[in-house]
Design an enzyme around this catalytic site. Structure first.
Site, mmCIF file in Angstrom:
data_model
loop_
_atom_site.group_PDB
_atom_site.id
_atom_site.type_symbol
_atom_site.label_atom_id
_atom_site.label_comp_id
_atom_site.label_asym_id
_atom_site.label_seq_id
_atom_site.Cartn_x
_atom_site.Cartn_y
_atom_site.Cartn_z
ATOM 1 N N TYR A 667 0.818 -1.217 0.000
ATOM 2 C CA TYR A 667 0.000 0.000 0.000
ATOM 3 C C TYR A 667 0.849 1.263 0.000
ATOM 4 C CZ TYR A 667 -4.325 -2.371 1.625
ATOM 5 O OH TYR A 667 -5.451 -3.123 1.735
ATOM 6 N N SER A 698 -1.889 -5.689 -6.950
ATOM 7 C CA SER A 698 -1.833 -4.619 -5.943
ATOM 8 C C SER A 698 -2.391 -5.167 -4.638
ATOM 9 C CB SER A 698 -2.693 -3.441 -6.386
ATOM 10 O OG SER A 698 -4.058 -3.801 -6.262
ATOM 11 N N ASP A 699 -2.159 -4.459 -3.542
ATOM 12 C CA ASP A 699 -2.877 -4.788 -2.315
ATOM 13 C C ASP A 699 -4.299 -4.240 -2.474
ATOM 14 O OD1 ASP A 699 -3.626 -5.637 0.159
ATOM 15 O OD2 ASP A 699 -1.907 -4.814 1.226
ATOM 16 N N TRP A 700 -5.190 -4.730 -1.638
ATOM 17 C CA TRP A 700 -6.625 -4.505 -1.812
ATOM 18 C C TRP A 700 -7.022 -3.042 -1.613
ATOM 19 C CZ3 TRP A 700 -4.937 -8.793 -3.027
ATOM 20 C CH2 TRP A 700 -5.729 -9.892 -3.345
ATOM 21 N N MET A 718 -6.401 -5.178 -7.357
ATOM 22 C CA MET A 718 -7.315 -5.861 -6.454
ATOM 23 C C MET A 718 -7.853 -4.853 -5.441
ATOM 24 S SD MET A 718 -7.503 -8.917 -7.524
ATOM 25 C CE MET A 718 -8.150 -10.054 -6.326
#
Ligand code: BGC
Length: 755
Positions: A667, A698-700, A718
Site C-alpha cells: 500500500y 496490488s494490495d486490496w 485488487m
C-alpha cells in the site's frame, strides 16, 4: 480432475480419496510440529524445566484463559478448534488449579461484554486468597502473558503493564518455582523477567496457531525438546531500537534513518547498543547441549563452503540450528559487525550422535551495495581485506572460525543502476484523468460483466485458453483476438465464487479463462466462518521462522497448498516477508524476521511447498510496508543501500530460489512513489534484475491510479479494477493496448501454471 475444473465448477470434492484433508489430522500434526519447533526456551535456571507431569500446576495471568492463536485482520484464520496452554497441559493429564482459570474466564467475560477484543483485555488483579489457595494446591506457578495485534494499527504494548508487573510480584512472593510463558506474535520487553531471579524458566510460545498450547505444554513437560531460535533481537526498551525515534513521528512518512542497521546489525555493531540486548538474535536454549565444529572449508569464485559437525553432548535427544555469520573488513563503506549469510538445522539427534551440515557463504550475499560510488557506483562490491566467519545460532556468542576469505582488490559482484532511491519530491497523485479519491477507491467489489447472450451449443469460432495450454495457438494469438474492453477487464479483480472472500482474477469464461480465487494467509487458508469451512491454523510466521527449519517451512507450505486446492482456490496471499524493522509494527506476527536472509530462505521454502501443488503464492507486501498507521499513504523514505541490502533482499531470495507465481505490491509509498506505481522496483528490479516471471497484484483497494500501475508493471488491481479510468487513460494517450497486453499475458501465464 481436469485442468481448471476446480475453478470453473468449485466442486466440494476431497483432494485425495474420500476424506477432506483440510483441517484434518495430518495437517494438525504439521501445525503441531511447526509450533513445537518454533518455541524458544529463553531461561531455564537450575533446570526447573522440564516439569514433572505428575506435579500440579497453578496457571496465573488472563492469558492462561485467553490463548491468542494468531493476529487479527486478513492474517486471522477460522479453524476447527484451538488448544491453548491450559488445554495442552490437561491433555497431558497435568492437574491445574481450576478456580484460578475460572476466575480469569469470568473476568475476561466481563471485559468482552464491555466490547474489549480478546488479547486487548487488561490483566485483572488476582484476589490474594485465590493466590494463597493456588499455592496450597501447587508448588509451581506458570505466569502466562499475551499480546495481540493486527492489520491497520500499530502496537504500543512493548513494556510489561502495571497489571502484569503486579501479577509477577504476587506470584513470586508466594511461589519458589515460577515459569513465565509469553504468548505474543512479536517482541516485548523481557528485561524485567530475565533479571528476576525468582522466575527460573521462560518459554516464548509466540502465537502458535490451533496447536500452539499443546506444543508449549509438551515442551514444558519435556515431551519435546525446544529447538527454536529467536528471529529478532529482544532489547530492553523500545527506545533501544534505532527505528523507534521516527516510527510514530509523522503519519505521512517514516525516515529510515538507521539505514542498514536494523536488528542485530545495529545491536552488534556498537558496545553501547550491545548492552541493551536482553536476548540476542538466534538465542534459544535446549534441554540438551551441543558442540558445533567446523571440520572443513573451501572456497571457489562464488562462495566459501563450510562443513560443520554438530554433536549432541547432553543426555536427551534434540535438534540444533546453526547460523553462519560474517564480518566484512573496514573499508570505504561502513559495515555491520555481523551479518547472517546462511543457516541450517540438524535432524533430531540422539545423545552422542552427530550430523554434518553444509553452510555456504555466497559472495554476492556478502557484498555491500555502493550507492554513492565510494568503490563503484550503483554496484554490489566486496571491499579488499579479510572477511571473518562466525559459527553458532546466537549472533552474540557465535565463535570465530579460523578460515578467512581474503579479497585483494575491490571486486564488483554485480553492476546495477540506481533504482527506487530518494528523489526530488513531486505530486505522487498526479493523474491524466484527475486525482482518485479515497471514496472512489475504497471497499468496492469487482463489477460483474454483462456478456451478450449466445446459443450455448453453437460452434464458437474463438481460441480458448485451453488451446494455448494444449499448444494449438500461442498466447499472443489468443490475446490478439480479445477486445480492448476484455483486456482491461482482465487487469482487475473478479467477483467472488465458492468459499473465497478475497476475490479472484481471470474470468472470461467465453474464452475459457477461469475465475481463479485467492485466499488470505499467512497462518493458514483464511475462509469466512459463514461458509462452514474451517482450515488449519498454523503458527504465525514469526514462530515458523524461529524454527530455522527449512523443510518444516516447506511442509507447512505444502499443507497450506493442499487446503487451498481442495477448497478450489488458486493463489494464497502469503508469505508476507516485510522486515521486522521495529517491534511496534502491527503486522510483525505475519512477517518473519529482522534479518532478510533468514526471512527470505525460510519463506522461499514455504513458497516451494505451496507451489508443488500447482497453486500459487503471492509474496507480499513489496516493499517497505513496515508500519500500519496510514499505511495507504505513508511514505517510507529509505536509502538505496538499505532498500537493496535489507528491505528488498528477502524478496530477492524468494524470487530467485522459489519462483513465486505472484507478488503483491504494498500500500505504502516508497521515496515519493506509490509501491504499485513504482516502475523502478516492479519492472527494473523485480523483473529485469531478478528475473521474476509471474504477475504482480496490488494490495486490496490501495490509493494508486490503475493506468500508472499498468505502466509500472503492476498487472492486476485488487480487489477490483477501474476499467473506466483505464479506458480514459487509453483515450488520452497515456496508455496503449500493448501496455495492457503485457499485463494480461503475465496474468494468463500464471493461470496456465495452475491445476
Ligand atoms: C492486506 C493484504 C491482504 C488483503 C486481502 C489487505 O488489507 O494488506 O495483506 O492479503 O487485504 O485481504
Amino acid at each position: 480432475m481436469n485442468k481448471w475444473s476446480r475453478f470453473f465448477y468449485t466442486p466440494s470434492l476431497p483432494l485425495y480419496g474420500k476424506e477432506r484433508i483440510t483441517a484434518g489430522s495430518s495437517h494438525a500434526e504439521t501445525a503441531l510440529s511447526a509450533a513445537e519447533e518454533g518455541l524458544v526456551l529463553l531461561k531455564n535456571n537450575g533446570g526447573i524445566l522440564p516439569l514433572d507431569a505428575s506435579r500440579p500446576l497453578a496457571l496465573f495471568g488472563k492469558a492462561a484463559s485467553e490463548y491468542i492463536k494468531g493476529g487479527g485482520g486478513s492474517g486471522d484464520v477460522h479453524c476447527p478448534y484451538v488448544h491453548g496452554l491450559a488445554d495442552g497441559l490437561k491433555l497431558n493429564n497435568v492437574k491445574l488449579f481450576e478456580p484460578l482459570l475460572e476466575f480469569y474466564s469470568g473476568e475476561l467475560k466481563k471485559q468482552y461484554d464491555e466490547k474489549k477484543a480478546p488479547g486487548m483485555t487488561t490483566e485483572p488483579k488476582v484476589p490474594s486468597h485465590l493466590a494463597d489457595e493456588a499455592r496450597s494446591f501447587a508448588d509451581t506457578a506458570v505466569i502466562v502473558l499475551n499480546r495481540y495485534s493486527g492489520e491497520g494499527w500499530d502496537r504500543s504494548d512493548f513494556d510489561l503493564t502495571e497489571g502484569e508487573i503486579g501479577l509477577i510480584d504476587e506470584v513470586t512472593s508466594r511461589f519458589d518455582r515460577v515459569i513465565a510463558v509469553i504468548n505474543s506474535g512479536g517482541v516485548i520487553g523481557l528485561g524485567r523477567i530475565k533479571d528476576d531471579a525468582k522466575i527460573q524458566g521462560v518459554l516464548h510460545m509466540w502465537q502458535g496457531g490451533m496447536e500452539g498450547g499443546l506444543a508449549a505444554a509438551r515442551a514444558l513437560l519435556g515431551l519435546v525438546n525446544p529447538s527454536g531460535k529467536l528471529a529478532d533481537t529482544h532489547a530492553r526498551t523500545i527506545d533501544d531500537y534505532p527505528s523507534t525515534a521516527g516510527f510514530g513521528k509523522s503519519e505521512d512518512y517514516v525516515e529510515y534513518t538507521e539505514g542498514i542497521y536494523v536488528g542485530y546489525r545495529h545491536f552488534e555493531t556498537s558496545e553501547n547498543a550491545r548492552n541493551a540486548v536482553v536476548y540476542p538474535f538466534g538465542y534459544g536454549l535446549s534441554y540438551t547441549t551441543f558442540t558445533v565444529e567446523c571440520t572443513d572449508s573451501h572456497e571457489d569464485d562464488k562462495m566459501v563452503a563450510f562443513t560443520v559437525k554438530v554433536t549432541n553432548t547432553g543426555s536427551v535427544s534434540g535438534k540444533e540450528a546453526v547460523g553462519l555469520y560474517f564480518k566484512a573488513p573496514e573499508g570505504k563503506l561502513d559495515k555491520p559487525a555481523r551479518v547472517l549469510v546462511d543457516f541450517d538445522k540438524t535432524a533430531l539427534l540422539e545423545p552422542g550422535k552427530s550430523q554434518e551440515l553444509r553452510l555456504y557463504a555466497d559472495k554476492y550475499l556478502m557484498s555491500s551495495y555502493d550507492e554513492k560510488g565510494a568503490v563503484a557506483e550503483a554496484a554490489y562490491v566486496l571491499e579488499p581485506g579479510d572477511y571473518e566467519f562466525y559459527l553458532g545460532s546466537n549472533v552474540e556468542t557465535a565463535g570465530l572460525l579460523p578460515y578467512r576469505m581474503h579479497i585483494s582488490e575491490p571486486r564488483i559482484t554485480s553492476q546495477l543502476s540506481h533504482k527506487g532511491g530518494p528523489k526530488e519530491s513531486s505530486d505522487m497523485n498526479e493523474s491524466v484523468i484527475g486525482k482518485l479519491t479515497a471514496e472512489e477507491s475504497d471497499g468496492l467489489t469487482p463489477w460483474v460483466r454483462a456478456v451478450a447472450p449466445r446459443i450455448c451449443w453453437a460452434k464458437r469460432d474463438v481460441k480458448t485458453l485451453m488451446d494455448v495450454y494444449e499448444k494449438k495457438c500461442t498466447l499472443d494469438e489468443f490475446v490478439a483476438q480479445l477486445t480492448d474492453d476484455q483486456l482491461v477487464d482482465l487487469t482487475g479483480g473478479q467477483p467472488l465464487t465458492g468459499v473465497s472472500n478475497v476475490w479472484g482474477f481471470g474470468n472470461l469464461p467465453e474464452y475459457g479463462i477461469p475465475n481463479v480465487q485467492c485466499a488470505d494467509g499467512p497462518a493458514g487458508i483464511r475462509i469466512n466462518p459463514e461458509t462452514g469451512v474451517a482450515t488449519t491454523a498454523f503458527p504465525c510466521s514469526t514462530m515458523l521462522c524461529c524454527t530455522w527449519n527449512r523443510s518444516l517451512a516447506r511442509a507447512v507450505g505444502f499443507a497450506a497448498g493442499e487446503e487451498l486446492k481442495e477448497n478450489n482456490l488458486g493463489v494464497w496471499l502469503a508469505p508476507a516477508i516485510n522486515i521486522h524493522r521495529n517491534p511496534l509494527c502491527g503486522r510483525n506476527f505475519e512477517y518473519y524476521s529482522e534479518d532478510p536472509v533468514l526471512a527470505g530462505k525460510m519463506a522461499a521454502e514455504l513458497v516451494k511447498g505451496v507451489q508443488n501443488n500447482h497453486v500459487g503464492t503471492s509474496v507480499k507486501h513489496f516493499a517497505c510496508n513496515n508500519k500500519e498507521v496510514n499505511r495507504k499513504n505513508s511514505d517510507s523514505r529509505v536509502s538505496e543501500r538499505a532498500l537493496r541490502e535489507i528491505y528488498l533482499k528477502a524478496f530477492e531470495i524468494v524470487v530467485k530460489e522459489a519462483k513465486p507465481y505472484t507478488v503483491m505490491s504494498s500500500y505504502n509509498v516508497i521515496n515519493g512513489t506509490r509501491a504499485s506505481e513504482n516502475k523502478d522496483l516492479i519492472t527494473g528490479i523485480l523483473r529485469d534484475e531478478w528475473g521474476f516471471e509471474g504477475f504482480v497484484m496490488s494490495d486490496w483497494w490501495n490509493m494508486a491510479e490503475q493506468y500508472k500501475e499498468i505502466l509500472a508493471g503492476n498487472d492486476l488491481k485488487m480487489a477490483c479494477g477501474f476499467p473506466d479510468r483505464v479506458k480514459k487513460a487509453m483515450e488520452l494517450g497515456a496508455l496503449t493496448r500493448e501496455d495492457i497486453e503485457k499485463c494480461v499475458k503475465r496474468i494468463l501465464n500464471v493461470i496456465l501454471l495452475l491445476d
